[in-house]
Design a protein around this motif. Structure first.
Motif, mmCIF file in Angstrom:
data_model
loop_
_atom_site.group_PDB
_atom_site.id
_atom_site.type_symbol
_atom_site.label_atom_id
_atom_site.label_comp_id
_atom_site.label_asym_id
_atom_site.label_seq_id
_atom_site.Cartn_x
_atom_site.Cartn_y
_atom_site.Cartn_z
ATOM 1 N N GLU A 136 31.440 30.173 -53.725
ATOM 2 C CA GLU A 136 32.204 29.603 -54.836
ATOM 3 C C GLU A 136 31.662 28.233 -55.225
ATOM 4 O O GLU A 136 31.541 27.920 -56.413
ATOM 5 C CB GLU A 136 33.683 29.510 -54.458
ATOM 6 N N GLN A 137 31.315 27.440 -54.224
ATOM 7 C CA GLN A 137 30.749 26.122 -54.503
ATOM 8 C C GLN A 137 29.409 26.254 -55.211
ATOM 9 O O GLN A 137 29.109 25.518 -56.154
ATOM 10 C CB GLN A 137 30.584 25.345 -53.197
ATOM 11 N N PHE A 138 28.601 27.207 -54.772
ATOM 12 C CA PHE A 138 27.300 27.434 -55.400
ATOM 13 C C PHE A 138 27.472 27.827 -56.859
ATOM 14 O O PHE A 138 26.774 27.312 -57.743
ATOM 15 C CB PHE A 138 26.547 28.528 -54.642
ATOM 16 N N GLN A 139 28.406 28.728 -57.126
ATOM 17 C CA GLN A 139 28.609 29.194 -58.489
ATOM 18 C C GLN A 139 29.127 28.084 -59.392
ATOM 19 O O GLN A 139 28.722 27.964 -60.552
ATOM 20 C CB GLN A 139 29.567 30.383 -58.494
ATOM 21 N N GLU A 140 30.018 27.270 -58.867
ATOM 22 C CA GLU A 140 30.594 26.196 -59.680
ATOM 23 C C GLU A 140 29.563 25.120 -60.010
ATOM 24 O O GLU A 140 29.577 24.539 -61.096
ATOM 25 C CB GLU A 140 31.782 25.572 -58.940
ATOM 26 N N ASN A 141 28.670 24.855 -59.067
ATOM 27 C CA ASN A 141 27.701 23.773 -59.248
ATOM 28 C C ASN A 141 26.364 24.249 -59.817
ATOM 29 O O ASN A 141 25.506 23.431 -60.142
ATOM 30 C CB ASN A 141 27.447 23.066 -57.914
ATOM 31 N N ARG A 142 26.208 25.549 -59.932
ATOM 32 C CA ARG A 142 24.924 26.087 -60.353
ATOM 33 C C ARG A 142 24.638 25.755 -61.810
ATOM 34 O O ARG A 142 25.475 25.945 -62.685
ATOM 35 C CB ARG A 142 24.929 27.615 -60.165
ATOM 36 N N GLN A 143 23.461 25.252 -62.058
ATOM 37 C CA GLN A 143 23.006 24.965 -63.408
ATOM 38 C C GLN A 143 21.630 25.621 -63.582
ATOM 39 O O GLN A 143 20.594 24.957 -63.501
ATOM 40 C CB GLN A 143 22.937 23.455 -63.655
ATOM 41 N N PRO A 144 21.626 26.930 -63.814
ATOM 42 C CA PRO A 144 20.352 27.647 -63.878
ATOM 43 C C PRO A 144 19.523 27.247 -65.090
ATOM 44 O O PRO A 144 20.057 26.845 -66.123
ATOM 45 C CB PRO A 144 20.786 29.115 -63.977
ATOM 46 N N VAL A 145 18.227 27.346 -64.929
ATOM 47 C CA VAL A 145 17.314 27.134 -66.048
ATOM 48 C C VAL A 145 16.728 28.483 -66.432
ATOM 49 O O VAL A 145 16.645 29.404 -65.619
ATOM 50 C CB VAL A 145 16.188 26.154 -65.673
ATOM 51 N N VAL A 146 16.339 28.598 -67.678
ATOM 52 C CA VAL A 146 15.714 29.836 -68.136
ATOM 53 C C VAL A 146 14.259 29.833 -67.682
ATOM 54 O O VAL A 146 13.516 28.884 -67.958
ATOM 55 C CB VAL A 146 15.800 29.965 -69.667
ATOM 56 N N LYS A 147 13.854 30.871 -66.991
ATOM 57 C CA LYS A 147 12.488 30.930 -66.482
ATOM 58 C C LYS A 147 11.703 32.121 -67.023
ATOM 59 O O LYS A 147 10.488 32.207 -66.815
ATOM 60 C CB LYS A 147 12.483 30.978 -64.957
ATOM 61 N N LEU A 150 12.168 28.585 -74.517
ATOM 62 C CA LEU A 150 11.913 28.741 -73.088
ATOM 63 C C LEU A 150 11.443 27.427 -72.480
ATOM 64 O O LEU A 150 11.948 27.001 -71.423
ATOM 65 C CB LEU A 150 10.872 29.840 -72.867
ATOM 66 N N VAL A 151 10.513 26.769 -73.115
ATOM 67 C CA VAL A 151 10.012 25.488 -72.601
ATOM 68 C C VAL A 151 11.138 24.459 -72.547
ATOM 69 O O VAL A 151 11.310 23.742 -71.550
ATOM 70 C CB VAL A 151 8.844 24.980 -73.476
ATOM 71 N N ALA A 152 11.937 24.395 -73.601
ATOM 72 C CA ALA A 152 12.996 23.391 -73.686
ATOM 73 C C ALA A 152 14.122 23.629 -72.694
ATOM 74 O O ALA A 152 14.820 22.683 -72.297
ATOM 75 C CB ALA A 152 13.557 23.362 -75.110
ATOM 76 N N ASN A 153 14.306 24.881 -72.270
ATOM 77 C CA ASN A 153 15.432 25.208 -71.397
ATOM 78 C C ASN A 153 15.005 25.582 -69.982
ATOM 79 O O ASN A 153 15.802 26.116 -69.214
ATOM 80 C CB ASN A 153 16.235 26.361 -72.001
ATOM 81 N N SER A 154 13.777 25.251 -69.631
ATOM 82 C CA SER A 154 13.267 25.600 -68.307
ATOM 83 C C SER A 154 13.336 24.461 -67.299
ATOM 84 O O SER A 154 12.898 24.615 -66.152
ATOM 85 C CB SER A 154 11.818 26.089 -68.429
ATOM 86 N N GLY A 155 13.881 23.323 -67.714
ATOM 87 C CA GLY A 155 14.044 22.210 -66.787
ATOM 88 C C GLY A 155 12.720 21.781 -66.178
ATOM 89 O O GLY A 155 11.703 21.662 -66.871
ATOM 90 N N ASN A 156 12.746 21.553 -64.869
ATOM 91 C CA ASN A 156 11.542 21.118 -64.167
ATOM 92 C C ASN A 156 10.685 22.278 -63.683
ATOM 93 O O ASN A 156 9.667 22.067 -63.020
ATOM 94 C CB ASN A 156 11.922 20.243 -62.970
#
Length: 452
Positions: free
Chosen positions: A83-94, A137-143
């Motif tokens: 639950e903590q993982f899901q709440e804090n997860r901020q996925p990037v598009v890869k 994709l580039v803009a939403n891929s984070g690091n």
């Protein structure tokens, strides 16, 4: 959780949470089966009619040591944090699946994309739409440095000029944005020629070649629109391409249906044609379709996977082996922690893009506007869909809770679950049974090959 089974003369024990695999003798196998429910002395009494008491005690000592070493009866240390993982997860598009062509020059009878139309209209993606998709994709891929783009269809080679333009554009973005594109393409091979092959070999990290196996099998399900079979035209092209890629970084990819439940013969046919990277997938279709796999077909399908596993071992030992996608399991690293928490990534890390620029969670949802997430002009406008998929993993699926294979499939295909049960957090039951069989075969294969 422990999973025990016997296969090809091996007693195999899988510790599900750690991924540790043990090939054991009969006494140890039976000790493990009752270790958690009986005291050590009760285990000795229970098995004394079958084995020597000292052998039983030695086996108990070995099991206790393995447990102490974290290789048997381990607990899932990640479940409490889901639950903590899901709440804090901020996925990037890869990764993006670019539907470069909603059109096709074949009329495959099982095609979920309706000959490329995807419940909509025939269309080819413009360079402008594709460019915006890569920019997104580039803009939403984070690091994240490594990005994946799959050219998909329909048949991508029907829009080949745009494929080439988008690859060139993607390469132009790499240095400035510190990204590296991994391009892939799926093709039926009808339009494949030497010029296209040269470009594929230079720019595509992987190429998926669609062919169903033996000539009669392929031509029954993968004809041209005039009814003529495609096998004779395509096979020589695929053989040439596979050789030009040094038999690596490609897959010959088939689909088996109720018409060819003896699909191990199709895999052998692929190998005999010289292909070394092979995948053949069970068809997924409405139960009323005559080619759809039914529950009563599972025993025969299991027998085919057993036959295929033995043939796989035989050819490997003879030095003329091949890779079969569903038998490739990394037992050294154990189950991937991230995948057990994140699922397949559809709708969060992976998106499909239609020819006119709409975003969907994956290619199997395209055309169902319930799952339309946004477009290349406005970005993701229905973020709640992504959030819904972000909460889809082995811990949120009731059917996965007690399944030994759950960490190898990451909860299975969300689209199949939705299409059969109306809920992405359910599971496609027939697919689950086949996955469990494949995992068992994969582990047995590694046990057999480790003997040499």
């Amino acid at each position: 959780m422990i999973h025990q089974y016997k296969s090809n003369g091996y007693n195999i024990v899988l510790d599900v949470e750690s991924g540790a695999v043990h090939v054991v003798d009969d006494v140890t196998y039976d000790v493990i089966a009752c270790y958690e429910t009986l005291s050590p002395e009760a285990v000795v009494e229970h098995l004394s009619g079958q084995y020597d008491r000292n052998e039983i005690r030695e086996a108990i000592t070995e099991v206790e040591q393995l447990k102490s070493d974290g290789q048997l009866f381990t607990e899932d240390i990640y479940r409490p944090f889901i639950e903590q993982f899901q709440e804090n997860r901020q996925p990037v598009v890869k990764a993006l699946c670019l539907h470069i062509a909603h059109d096709c020059n074949l009329a495959c009878r099982y095609c979920f994309a309706e000959e490329g139309e995807y419940h909509g209209r025939r269309a080819l993606m413009s360079f402008e739409v594709g460019r915006k998709a890569l920019d997104f994709l580039v803009a939403n891929s984070g690091n994240r440095v490594n990005l994946e783009v799959d050219f998909f269809g329909g048949e991508p080679l029907m829009n080949w000029d745009v494929v080439k333009q988008l690859v060139v554009y993607g390469r132009s973005l790499e240095k400035e944005h510190h990204k590296r594109f991994r391009f892939t393409l799926t093709t039926n091979g009808v339009l494949l020629n030497d010029e296209i092959a040269e470009f594929l070999n230079r720019e595509m990290s992987n190429v998926v070649l669609s062919l169903d196996g033996r000539k009669e099998v392929n031509d029954r399900m993968r004809p041209f629109r005039n009814g003529k079979g495609s096998y004779d035209l395509i096979v020589p092209k695929f053989q040439k391409l596979a050789e030009s890629r040094n038999q690596t970084n490609y897959y010959i990819r088939g689909t088996f249906t109720r018409n060819n439940l003896d699909f191990s013969e199709d895999v052998k046919h692929f190998a005999d044609l010289g292909f070394q990277q092979i995948s053949i997938e069970p068809v997924v279709g409405p139960e009323e379709d005559p080619y759809a796999i039914q529950k009563e077909d599972l025993p025969q399908i299991f027998e085919e996977y057993d036959k295929l596993a033995l043939e796989y071992i035989k050819r490997k030992k003879e030095g003329n082996g091949f890779q079969f996608f569903h038998f490739m399991i990394d037992l050294n690293q154990g189950p991937c922690v991230y995948k057990r928490l994140s699922g397949c990534g559809s709708g969060t890390e992976y998106l499909a893009v239609t020819p006119w620029g709409d975003f969907y969670p994956c290619h199997q949802f395209v055309g169902d506007e319930t799952f339309l997430m946004g477009n290349v002009n406005d970005g993701i406008v229905r973020k709640e869909i992504g959030e819904q998929f972000g909460f889809c993993n082995v811990y949120t699926k009731e059917k996965c809770r007690n399944c030994f294979a759950r960490f190898y499939c990451s909860g299975g295909c969300a689209a199949n679950a939705y299409h059969f049960h109306g809920n992405i957090n359910d599971a496609y039951d027939i697919g689950c049974e086949m996955e469990k069989k494949r995992v068992e075969n994969s582990i047995m294969i590694q046990a057999a090959l480790a003997e040499d």
